[in-house]
Design an enzyme around this catalytic site. Structure first.
Site, PDB file in Angstrom:
ATOM      1  N   GLY A   9       0.819  -1.212   0.000  1.00  0.00           N
ATOM      2  CA  GLY A   9       0.000   0.000   0.000  1.00  0.00           C
ATOM      3  C   GLY A   9       0.847   1.254   0.000  1.00  0.00           C
ATOM      4  O   GLY A   9       0.419   2.320   0.454  1.00  0.00           O
ATOM      5  N   GLY A  12      -0.459   4.714  -1.408  1.00  0.00           N
ATOM      6  CA  GLY A  12      -1.582   5.401  -0.775  1.00  0.00           C
ATOM      7  C   GLY A  12      -1.120   6.530   0.133  1.00  0.00           C
ATOM      8  O   GLY A  12       0.080   6.816   0.266  1.00  0.00           O
ATOM      9  N   ASP A  14      -1.127   6.791   3.506  1.00  0.00           N
ATOM     10  CA  ASP A  14      -0.269   6.390   4.625  1.00  0.00           C
ATOM     11  C   ASP A  14       1.061   5.843   4.124  1.00  0.00           C
ATOM     12  O   ASP A  14       2.120   6.117   4.701  1.00  0.00           O
ATOM     13  CB  ASP A  14      -0.952   5.300   5.467  1.00  0.00           C
ATOM     14  CG  ASP A  14      -2.210   5.804   6.139  1.00  0.00           C
ATOM     15  OD1 ASP A  14      -2.599   6.960   5.895  1.00  0.00           O
ATOM     16  OD2 ASP A  14      -2.815   5.033   6.903  1.00  0.00           O
ATOM     17  N   ALA A  84      -1.858  -2.244   2.674  1.00  0.00           N
ATOM     18  CA  ALA A  84      -2.718  -2.389   1.491  1.00  0.00           C
ATOM     19  C   ALA A  84      -4.045  -3.039   1.861  1.00  0.00           C
ATOM     20  O   ALA A  84      -4.093  -3.991   2.635  1.00  0.00           O
ATOM     21  CB  ALA A  84      -2.010  -3.252   0.445  1.00  0.00           C
ATOM     22  N   SER A 128      -8.225  -0.989  12.230  1.00  0.00           N
ATOM     23  CA  SER A 128      -9.031   0.221  12.028  1.00  0.00           C
ATOM     24  C   SER A 128     -10.069   0.385  13.127  1.00  0.00           C
ATOM     25  O   SER A 128     -10.589  -0.595  13.666  1.00  0.00           O
ATOM     26  CB  SER A 128      -9.742   0.091  10.678  1.00  0.00           C
ATOM     27  OG  SER A 128     -10.840   0.953  10.623  1.00  0.00           O
ATOM     28  N   GLU A 130     -12.927   1.112  12.523  1.00  0.00           N
ATOM     29  CA  GLU A 130     -14.157   0.501  11.984  1.00  0.00           C
ATOM     30  C   GLU A 130     -14.419  -0.855  12.635  1.00  0.00           C
ATOM     31  O   GLU A 130     -15.537  -1.365  12.589  1.00  0.00           O
ATOM     32  CB  GLU A 130     -14.048   0.321  10.468  1.00  0.00           C
ATOM     33  CG  GLU A 130     -14.301   1.573   9.665  1.00  0.00           C
ATOM     34  CD  GLU A 130     -15.721   2.098   9.764  1.00  0.00           C
ATOM     35  OE1 GLU A 130     -16.655   1.311   9.552  1.00  0.00           O
ATOM     36  OE2 GLU A 130     -15.892   3.287  10.047  1.00  0.00           O
ATOM     37  N   TYR A 152     -15.970  -4.479   5.290  1.00  0.00           N
ATOM     38  CA  TYR A 152     -14.637  -3.900   5.513  1.00  0.00           C
ATOM     39  C   TYR A 152     -14.232  -4.079   6.986  1.00  0.00           C
ATOM     40  O   TYR A 152     -13.132  -4.549   7.289  1.00  0.00           O
ATOM     41  CB  TYR A 152     -14.639  -2.402   5.141  1.00  0.00           C
ATOM     42  CG  TYR A 152     -13.386  -1.704   5.595  1.00  0.00           C
ATOM     43  CD1 TYR A 152     -12.219  -1.786   4.849  1.00  0.00           C
ATOM     44  CD2 TYR A 152     -13.352  -0.996   6.798  1.00  0.00           C
ATOM     45  CE1 TYR A 152     -11.046  -1.175   5.291  1.00  0.00           C
ATOM     46  CE2 TYR A 152     -12.189  -0.387   7.244  1.00  0.00           C
ATOM     47  CZ  TYR A 152     -11.042  -0.484   6.485  1.00  0.00           C
ATOM     48  OH  TYR A 152      -9.894   0.113   6.929  1.00  0.00           O
ATOM     49  N   HIS A 182      -7.691   9.099   9.713  1.00  0.00           N
ATOM     50  CA  HIS A 182      -6.553  10.013   9.596  1.00  0.00           C
ATOM     51  C   HIS A 182      -6.511  10.514   8.162  1.00  0.00           C
ATOM     52  O   HIS A 182      -6.617   9.755   7.212  1.00  0.00           O
ATOM     53  CB  HIS A 182      -5.252   9.347  10.029  1.00  0.00           C
ATOM     54  CG  HIS A 182      -5.085   7.952   9.548  1.00  0.00           C
ATOM     55  ND1 HIS A 182      -5.822   6.892  10.006  1.00  0.00           N
ATOM     56  CD2 HIS A 182      -4.260   7.447   8.603  1.00  0.00           C
ATOM     57  CE1 HIS A 182      -5.456   5.799   9.397  1.00  0.00           C
ATOM     58  NE2 HIS A 182      -4.520   6.105   8.528  1.00  0.00           N
TER      59      HIS A 182
HETATM   60  O1  G4F Z   1     -14.574   9.299   5.057  1.00  0.00           O
HETATM   61  P1  G4F Z   1     -15.319   8.040   5.205  1.00  0.00           P
HETATM   62  O2  G4F Z   1     -15.666   7.334   3.931  1.00  0.00           O
HETATM   63  O3  G4F Z   1     -14.489   7.162   6.207  1.00  0.00           O
HETATM   64  P2  G4F Z   1     -14.857   5.906   7.162  1.00  0.00           P
HETATM   65  O4  G4F Z   1     -15.992   5.137   6.637  1.00  0.00           O
HETATM   66  O5  G4F Z   1     -14.966   6.422   8.551  1.00  0.00           O
HETATM   67  O6  G4F Z   1     -13.549   5.000   7.008  1.00  0.00           O
HETATM   68  C1  G4F Z   1     -12.225   5.544   7.009  1.00  0.00           C
HETATM   69  O7  G4F Z   1     -11.696   5.507   8.315  1.00  0.00           O
HETATM   70  C2  G4F Z   1     -11.518   4.187   8.846  1.00  0.00           C
HETATM   71  C3  G4F Z   1     -10.928   4.341  10.240  1.00  0.00           C
HETATM   72  O8  G4F Z   1     -11.985   4.445  11.156  1.00  0.00           O
HETATM   73  C4  G4F Z   1     -10.620   3.374   7.928  1.00  0.00           C
HETATM   74  F1  G4F Z   1     -10.468   2.137   8.445  1.00  0.00           F
HETATM   75  C5  G4F Z   1     -11.222   3.312   6.560  1.00  0.00           C
HETATM   76  O9  G4F Z   1     -10.360   2.603   5.676  1.00  0.00           O
HETATM   77  C6  G4F Z   1     -11.390   4.727   6.044  1.00  0.00           C
HETATM   78  O10 G4F Z   1     -10.115   5.310   5.924  1.00  0.00           O
HETATM   79  O11 G4F Z   1     -16.711   8.325   5.967  1.00  0.00           O
HETATM   80  C7  G4F Z   1     -16.753   8.995   7.210  1.00  0.00           C
HETATM   81  C8  G4F Z   1     -18.194   9.286   7.564  1.00  0.00           C
HETATM   82  C9  G4F Z   1     -19.128   8.087   7.460  1.00  0.00           C
HETATM   83  O12 G4F Z   1     -19.947   8.041   8.607  1.00  0.00           O
HETATM   84  C10 G4F Z   1     -19.992   8.361   6.247  1.00  0.00           C
HETATM   85  O13 G4F Z   1     -21.318   7.820   6.322  1.00  0.00           O
HETATM   86  O14 G4F Z   1     -18.710  10.250   6.647  1.00  0.00           O
HETATM   87  C11 G4F Z   1     -20.037   9.875   6.285  1.00  0.00           C
HETATM   88  N1  G4F Z   1     -20.350  10.493   4.985  1.00  0.00           N
HETATM   89  C12 G4F Z   1     -21.360  11.379   4.783  1.00  0.00           C
HETATM   90  N2  G4F Z   1     -21.407  11.711   3.490  1.00  0.00           N
HETATM   91  C13 G4F Z   1     -19.742  10.241   3.817  1.00  0.00           C
HETATM   92  C14 G4F Z   1     -20.417  11.030   2.873  1.00  0.00           C
HETATM   93  N3  G4F Z   1     -18.690   9.459   3.506  1.00  0.00           N
HETATM   94  C15 G4F Z   1     -18.270   9.451   2.210  1.00  0.00           C
HETATM   95  N4  G4F Z   1     -17.206   8.699   1.884  1.00  0.00           N
HETATM   96  N5  G4F Z   1     -18.900  10.189   1.241  1.00  0.00           N
HETATM   97  C16 G4F Z   1     -19.997  10.990   1.515  1.00  0.00           C
HETATM   98  O15 G4F Z   1     -20.555  11.648   0.631  1.00  0.00           O
END
Ligand code: G4F
Length: 335
Positions: A9, A12, A14, A84, A128, A130, A152, A182
């Site tokens: 990875g 990316g 990180d 990755a 994570s 998550e 995931y 992050h």
């Molecule tokens: O930015 P997100 O897609 O990140 P999420 O799902 O928290 O996951 C990221 O962080 C994790 C660590 O906790 C990692 F393991 C993972 O690989 C990734 O890096 O979404 C953050 C929040 C969610 O609650 C989502 O429902 O934002 C909300 N959201 C609202 N509108 C949205 C949107 N997310 C995305 N991607 N796009 C939107 O339009």
């Protein structure tokens, strides 16, 4: 030459920050990349542009045990950072099967190859927040039970348990980072923070009129990726392998992020943001807040960049790219 590190990875967010950190520390840095990345370096190796000439890249597929085995045999790393993954939670609802296959098998293949070929190698797994999912405790620590809410999250729990099992069963120096969200100007555009900051820049540049988002009430603990890779490195410098939460200890809603990002550019988000029900997830992780006391006391690690500074840096970087810097950063206050 110093220690040899292998990063999966590496292209990316990180991976690129970690490669820079390890090079600065005198490591010989090797990275596993998909063959397509080598064929399209201008786009796919963009985040590595500052260090491209100083890292050794190997085409490999984490979906093939033979490929992973050959990679580890060739590099024989002293430290292996397994970053990755199919890491976009939303996509994991569209394709559960490939998310589980890629993320679980990739981790298993790598652990197995390292155990056979480089048993003294120190191993880092990118766990994570998550994994906590529908968390039973606030804030979440290393002892909080996992309740993942997506394939995931499930794949990351499996990777976490595989890593712990290789540590306990085979005595490997294998550690899990439980990293909360992050971000940085290198974040992928599909994640909400970068979608917002690039959306602000596009609106200022006259390229978009609005920004569609999903759940604005979800809360996340957002830190700066450049600092989080330091925690990964610190874990592998400890005499004993272990598992660590890495977080800021502050949580903010997506709405707060949007509000601040638009305010930073002198705009009111309510004039531009529309909510699209299609962007809501079938199962959501509502609130993540990490307690990184263990990382603080044992690794000496703390998050340095606050929420405001992170949002501002990302908005400014995206605005700079689109040539609209003049309008940004004068004030965080709403017009
Ligand atoms: O930015 P997100 O897609 O990140 P999420 O799902 O928290 O996951 C990221 O962080 C994790 C660590 O906790 C990692 F393991 C993972 O690989 C990734 O890096 O979404 C953050 C929040 C969610 O609650 C989502 O429902 O934002 C909300 N959201 C609202 N509108 C949205 C949107 N997310 C995305 N991607 N796009 C939107 O339009």
């Amino acid at each position: 030459m110093g220690q040899r590190a292998l990063i999966t990875g590496i292209t990316g967010q990180d991976g690129s920050y970690l490669a820079e950190l390890l090079l600065a520390k005198g490591y010989e840095v090797h990275g596993a990349v998909r063959r397509v990345a080598l064929e399209d370096p201008e786009h796919r190796l963009l985040r590595l542009s500052a260090v491209r000439d100083r890292v050794v890249l190997h085409a490999a597929s984490l979906e093939s045990f033979a490929s992973v085995y050959q990679l580890v045999a060739k590099v024989l790393p002293d430290e292996c950072y397994h970053l990755a993954a199919q890491s976009f939670v939303s996509y994991s609802f569209d394709d559960e099967f490939s998310t589980l296959n890629t993320n679980i098998n990739g981790t298993h293949f790598l652990l197995s190859a390292v155990k056979d070929l480089a048993p003294k190698c120190r191993f880092y797994f990118a766990g994570s927040s998550e994994m906590f999912g529908k968390a039973e405790q606030i804030p979440q620590t290393e002892k909080t039970p996992f309740h993942p809410r997506s394939s995931y999250g499930i794949s990351k729990v499996c990777g976490f348990e595989l890593t712990r099992n290789y540590r306990e069963a085979y005595g490997m120096h294998a550690s899990n980072g439980i990293l909360f969200n992050h971000e940085s100007p290198r974040r992928g555009f599909e994640f909400v923070t970068r979608k917002i900051t690039s959306g602000v820049a596009r609106i200022l540049a006259g390229k978009s009129k609005e920004l569609s988002l999903g759940n604005l009430d979800a809360q996340r603990d957002w830190g700066h990726a450049r600092e989080y890779v330091q925690a990964m490195w610190l874990m592998l410098q400890q005499p004993q392998p272990d598992d660590y939460v890495v977080a800021t200890g502050e949580t903010h809603s997506v709405r707060e992020f949007v509000d601040l990002a638009f305010s930073c550019a002198g705009l009111d988000y309510r004039d531009y943001v529309v909510t699209d029900p299609n962007l809501f997830r079938p199962a959501e992780v509502n609130l993540l807040l990490g307690d990184c006391t263990k990382a603080q006391t044992q690794l000496g690690w703390t998050a340095g960049t606050g929420f405001d500074a992170l949002v501002r840096e990302m908005v400014e970087a995206d605005c700079r790219t689109l040539g609209v810097t003049g309008q940004v950063g004068a004030s965080f206050a709403r017009p």
